[in-house]
Design an enzyme around this catalytic site. Structure first.
Site, mmCIF file in Angstrom:
data_model
loop_
_atom_site.group_PDB
_atom_site.id
_atom_site.type_symbol
_atom_site.label_atom_id
_atom_site.label_comp_id
_atom_site.label_asym_id
_atom_site.label_seq_id
_atom_site.Cartn_x
_atom_site.Cartn_y
_atom_site.Cartn_z
ATOM 1 N N CYS A 18 0.742 -1.052 -0.254
ATOM 2 C CA CYS A 18 0.071 -0.004 -0.103
ATOM 3 C C CYS A 18 0.373 1.215 -0.242
ATOM 4 O O CYS A 18 0.292 2.117 -0.638
ATOM 5 C CB CYS A 18 -1.237 0.290 1.280
ATOM 6 S SG CYS A 18 -0.303 -0.155 3.271
ATOM 7 N N HIS A 127 -0.968 0.634 7.309
ATOM 8 C CA HIS A 127 -1.702 1.371 6.048
ATOM 9 C C HIS A 127 -1.702 2.701 5.316
ATOM 10 O O HIS A 127 -2.232 3.516 6.108
ATOM 11 C CB HIS A 127 -2.965 0.626 5.618
ATOM 12 C CG HIS A 127 -3.783 1.302 4.532
ATOM 13 N ND1 HIS A 127 -3.614 0.069 2.983
ATOM 14 C CD2 HIS A 127 -4.662 2.053 4.318
ATOM 15 C CE1 HIS A 127 -4.761 0.959 2.703
ATOM 16 N NE2 HIS A 127 -5.230 1.440 3.358
ATOM 17 N N ASN A 142 -7.458 5.794 -1.525
ATOM 18 C CA ASN A 142 -7.481 4.825 -0.809
ATOM 19 C C ASN A 142 -7.140 3.289 -2.305
ATOM 20 O O ASN A 142 -8.429 2.602 -2.517
ATOM 21 C CB ASN A 142 -8.586 4.337 0.345
ATOM 22 C CG ASN A 142 -7.926 3.380 1.180
ATOM 23 O OD1 ASN A 142 -7.550 2.707 0.723
ATOM 24 N ND2 ASN A 142 -8.590 3.623 2.765
#
Length: 349
Positions: A18, A127, A142
């Protein structure tokens, strides 16, 4: 912006990368590879250790230094999660952009209204995700979400505050990010399956991104090679290994590598003795003495002797910042190559 057609770049989550996706979504293109960030993480580790070795009493034998070595990397974990320092260094190196915490002293005054900020990187529990202003609209990019989502100017301040209240760290780029994509021709800067037409998103149209890919996982890497793997049936670990392995592929070399027989480690008080630090293919660290008159290929002989897990793969040794292949100084002695005190990154590819 009247008359322009804007496209939104949105990489979806693959493995646990991520941090890479957040950076690429922030800059709106496939700019940062998993391997380039992993290499940067190891370079930051080595720089931190070198500073500790120079500043702490006792150098590389000090308790603090040895404890830091035993901890492993502070900038990337085995799952592929990167630290904020890696993301900051990547943006600084590629675009000369700063990435301060929004709560850093003096930042609130410099920002004024939060809608003056061009981009955000948000982090919680390993994250990372990006928020980016494109065509005077803010988009939540996202990588865990199916598609980009619009954040109104009116809601932006509350959204950013809500993220902080729920435990997120929020970092900002005031300005200077690459311009948004305004044509299909510009889409070559990103993976073809990751582009969304802004007008469709605003109107709630489009079930999926506009894709020019012939199969999942296709696209150009930073080295110009084509990825061509179907990721649909892979586990997260398999996808991570694939991403790292492909980014690390090196062009085949036609030059013959010299082989030298490993000699015993010289004594600490021997004339011309030098020390070199290694990050071994296993991830462990060690320091070994050599003579400055010995050939550079003696370093390769040592790593090959100490590492038995290559299984026929090619050993890659890199040094310096930015990292250079040790083959570039293979015809020199260790002294001629100025490798005393150097850190060598070792891996099988």
């Amino acid at each position: 912006s009247a008359g322009s057609e804007f496209w939104i770049y949105h990489e979806r989550q693959q493995a646990l990368l991520c941090g890479q996706h957040a950076l690429n979504n922030l800059v709106q293109g496939c700019v940062f590879s998993a391997d380039s960030l992993a290499q940067l993480a190891l370079q930051l580790d080595d720089m931190e250790l070198q500073m500790m070795a120079q500043n702490n009493e006792g150098g590389i034998t000090s308790k603090e230094y040895l404890e830091r070595v035993a901890e492993g990397s502070a900038n990337v974990d085995p799952s592929g999660n990167f630290s904020i320092e890696v993301l900051r260094a990547a943006l600084q190196r590629q675009y000369s952009l700063e990435l301060p915490n929004i709560r850093q002293e003096g930042i609130a005054g410099a920002i004024g209204d939060v809608t003056n900020v061009e981009g955000f990187i948000c982090n919680k529990d390993s994250h990372w995700f990006a928020i980016r202003k494109i065509n005077d609209r803010y988009w939540n990019l996202n990588s865990m979400e199916e598609r980009p989502s619009l954040i109104s100017h009116f809601r932006l301040a509350a959204e950013v505050q809500g993220l902080q209240d729920s435990g997120y760290s929020v970092f900002i780029v005031m300005s200077g990010l690459p311009a948004p994509c305004t044509s299909k021709e510009q889409q070559t800067r990103g993976l073809p399956e990751c582009w969304w037409k802004e007008d469709d998103l605003v109107k709630g149209k489009g079930a999926s991104a506009i894709t020019g890919a012939s199969f999942p996982g296709s696209g150009m890497r930073l080295d110009g090679h084509q990825n061509s793997h179907d990721l649909s049936g892979m586990t997260e670990e398999e996808m991570l290994q694939l991403a790292l392995a492909h980014s690390m592929q090196q062009p085949a070399t036609t030059s013959e590598e010299k082989t030298v027989a490993l000699t015993p480690e010289p004594a600490a008080d021997a004339a011309g003795v030098v020390k070199i630090q290694f990050r071994m293919p296993s991830g462990g660290r060690c320091v070994r003495r050599f003579l400055d008159s010995e050939p550079v290929e003696m370093i390769r002989a040592f790593v090959e002797d100490a590492s038995k897990d290559g299984q026929g793969q090619q050993l890659q040794l890199k040094f310096g910042f930015p990292p250079k292949d040790l083959k570039t100084v293979a015809n020199k002695t260790i002294g001629e190559a100025s490798l005393n005190g150097e850190s060598i990154q070792c891996r099988y590819v």
